[in-house]
Scaffold this active site. Structure first.
Site, PDB file in Angstrom:
ATOM      1  N   SER A  13      26.628  12.167  11.633  1.00 42.57           N
ATOM      2  CA  SER A  13      27.091  13.429  11.054  1.00 42.57           C
ATOM      3  C   SER A  13      26.262  14.614  11.562  1.00 42.57           C
ATOM      4  O   SER A  13      26.683  15.749  11.441  1.00 42.57           O
ATOM      5  CB  SER A  13      26.984  13.341   9.535  1.00 42.57           C
ATOM      6  OG  SER A  13      25.656  13.011   9.174  1.00 42.57           O
ATOM      7  N   CYS A  75      25.344   6.614  11.461  1.00 42.48           N
ATOM      8  CA  CYS A  75      25.368   7.271  10.148  1.00 42.48           C
ATOM      9  C   CYS A  75      25.795   6.276   9.076  1.00 42.48           C
ATOM     10  O   CYS A  75      26.878   5.682   9.164  1.00 42.48           O
ATOM     11  CB  CYS A  75      26.360   8.425  10.216  1.00 42.48           C
ATOM     12  SG  CYS A  75      26.566   9.310   8.678  1.00 42.48           S
ATOM     13  N   ASN A  76      24.953   6.108   8.074  1.00 40.57           N
ATOM     14  CA  ASN A  76      25.282   5.175   6.987  1.00 40.57           C
ATOM     15  C   ASN A  76      26.551   5.603   6.256  1.00 40.57           C
ATOM     16  O   ASN A  76      27.371   4.776   5.889  1.00 40.57           O
ATOM     17  CB  ASN A  76      24.135   5.123   5.983  1.00 40.57           C
ATOM     18  CG  ASN A  76      22.922   4.434   6.546  1.00 40.57           C
ATOM     19  OD1 ASN A  76      22.674   3.279   6.261  1.00 40.57           O
ATOM     20  ND2 ASN A  76      22.154   5.120   7.364  1.00 40.57           N
ATOM     21  N   HIS A 196      18.013   9.584   7.850  1.00 44.82           N
ATOM     22  CA  HIS A 196      16.829  10.442   7.757  1.00 44.82           C
ATOM     23  C   HIS A 196      15.591   9.723   7.215  1.00 44.82           C
ATOM     24  O   HIS A 196      14.471  10.138   7.468  1.00 44.82           O
ATOM     25  CB  HIS A 196      17.120  11.628   6.828  1.00 44.82           C
ATOM     26  CG  HIS A 196      18.058  12.636   7.415  1.00 44.82           C
ATOM     27  ND1 HIS A 196      19.295  12.296   7.891  1.00 44.82           N
ATOM     28  CD2 HIS A 196      17.926  13.973   7.600  1.00 44.82           C
ATOM     29  CE1 HIS A 196      19.895  13.386   8.340  1.00 44.82           C
ATOM     30  NE2 HIS A 196      19.095  14.422   8.172  1.00 44.82           N
TER      31      HIS A 196
HETATM   32  N1  DGL Z   1      23.668  10.653   8.412  1.00 45.68           N
HETATM   33  C1  DGL Z   1      23.849  10.584   6.977  1.00 45.68           C
HETATM   34  C2  DGL Z   1      23.633   9.149   6.511  1.00 45.68           C
HETATM   35  O1  DGL Z   1      23.012   8.331   7.170  1.00 45.68           O
HETATM   36  C3  DGL Z   1      22.939  11.549   6.246  1.00 45.68           C
HETATM   37  C4  DGL Z   1      23.289  13.011   6.437  1.00 45.68           C
HETATM   38  C5  DGL Z   1      24.638  13.386   5.864  1.00 45.68           C
HETATM   39  O2  DGL Z   1      24.802  13.411   4.619  1.00 45.68           O
HETATM   40  O3  DGL Z   1      25.547  13.649   6.642  1.00 45.68           O
HETATM   41  O4  DGL Z   1      24.084   8.791   5.457  1.00 45.68           O
END
Ligand code: DGL
Length: 274
Positions: A13, A75-76, A196
């Site tokens: 994201s 991205c999770n 993160h």
């Molecule tokens: N990349 C997102 C995750 O791993 C965290 C940042 C977002 O909320 O987009 O969940």
């Protein structure tokens, strides 16, 4: 182009998925990488399933145009709600995601079957980690009779980490709000279910003493290595690998924050609209 010389396509994201690129570079130093971060539309962690599916579909189309050989959902949140759609789009191409890799690493690390997950609200609401652990029952049923997963949505951690507050009292206080319900359940393993969180691992280690921390970036890199090896797609060329970074916006301080996640210079950075 030779199949094995094609790049690994990684997406997120925003900036967070660079933790996965860093881990991939360490584990697979000869591989070319194309990264896409949707910096114009981040965060995804508070958005609905439909929106996330639509946005990530556009990202996958872009990466398929780049002729990648494997897709890595860094991205999770995307993995939690759009994994099925992405796999349909990818067809025969392997798709690795942080959730499957994290679930397997947590099962391997736990001795009591009590596993904690910290993640964004969308990831927690999707129950993707408990489902992934349940789907892998064959990996834990000989180890523990039951496996229980306790999750906590940690909404304020992403902005704090993007602010660079990695070893900071405010971030520590936030952890002291989020971690006690998990610690009370006597978890022995904690999945860092957001791109993160590997950046605050030292702080987490202090606030969750004695608990195994599962860093999804390194477990994902290992899973990518395995799939490339199995499919005979490893790049064994000697030449310097190529890293290309695409983003949908270059916001203020992007480069500085990105390099903090990546731990090496963001050289080929380009902004594109999908
Ligand atoms: N990349 C997102 C995750 O791993 C965290 C940042 C977002 O909320 O987009 O969940």
């Amino acid at each position: 182009m030779l199949q094995e010389k094609k790049a690994i396509g990684v997406f997120d994201s925003g900036v967070g998925g660079l933790t996965v690129v860093r881990a991939l570079r360490e584990r697979l130093p000869r591989e070319n990488i194309v990264y896409f971060g949707d910096t114009a539309r981040v965060p995804y962690g508070t958005k609905s399933r439909n929106t996330i599916e639509q946005f990530s579909g556009q990202i996958v189309e872009f990466l398929l145009e780049q002729q990648v050989k494997v897709l890595v959902i860094a991205c999770n949140t995307i993995a939690a709600v759009a994994g099925t759609k992405i796999r349909q789009m990818a067809g025969k191409m392997p798709v690795i995601d942080v959730i499957g890799a994290g679930a397997e690493a947590a099962i391997a690390a736990s001795t009591t079957g009590k596993i904690g997950v910290i993640a964004t609200s969308t990831t927690v609401n999707s129950k993707a980690y408990p489902k992934a652990i349940e789907e892998r029952k064959h990996l834990w049923q000989d180890k523990f009779a039951v496996c229980r997963v306790f999750s906590e949505a940690c909404s304020v951690l992403v902005p704090l980490i993007e602010e660079g507050w990695l070893d900071n009292e405010v971030t520590r206080l936030a952890l002291r709000e989020y971690l006690p319900p998990l610690l009370q359940e006597k978890i022995d393993t904690l999945i860092l279910g957001c791109t993160h969180y590997p950046l605050i691992k030292p702080l987490l280690a202090e606030e969750a003493k004695g608990i195994n921390l599962v860093d999804s970036s390194t477990t994902t890199a290992e899973a990518v290595y395995r799939v490339l090896w199995e499919k005979n797609l490893l790049n064994n060329q000697e030449e310097k690998p190529d890293y290309r970074f695409f983003v949908s916006d270059i916001p203020l301080r992007f480069r500085a924050i990105g390099e903090q996640f990546l731990q090496f210079p963001l050289e080929q950075l380009e902004m594109i609209s999908l």
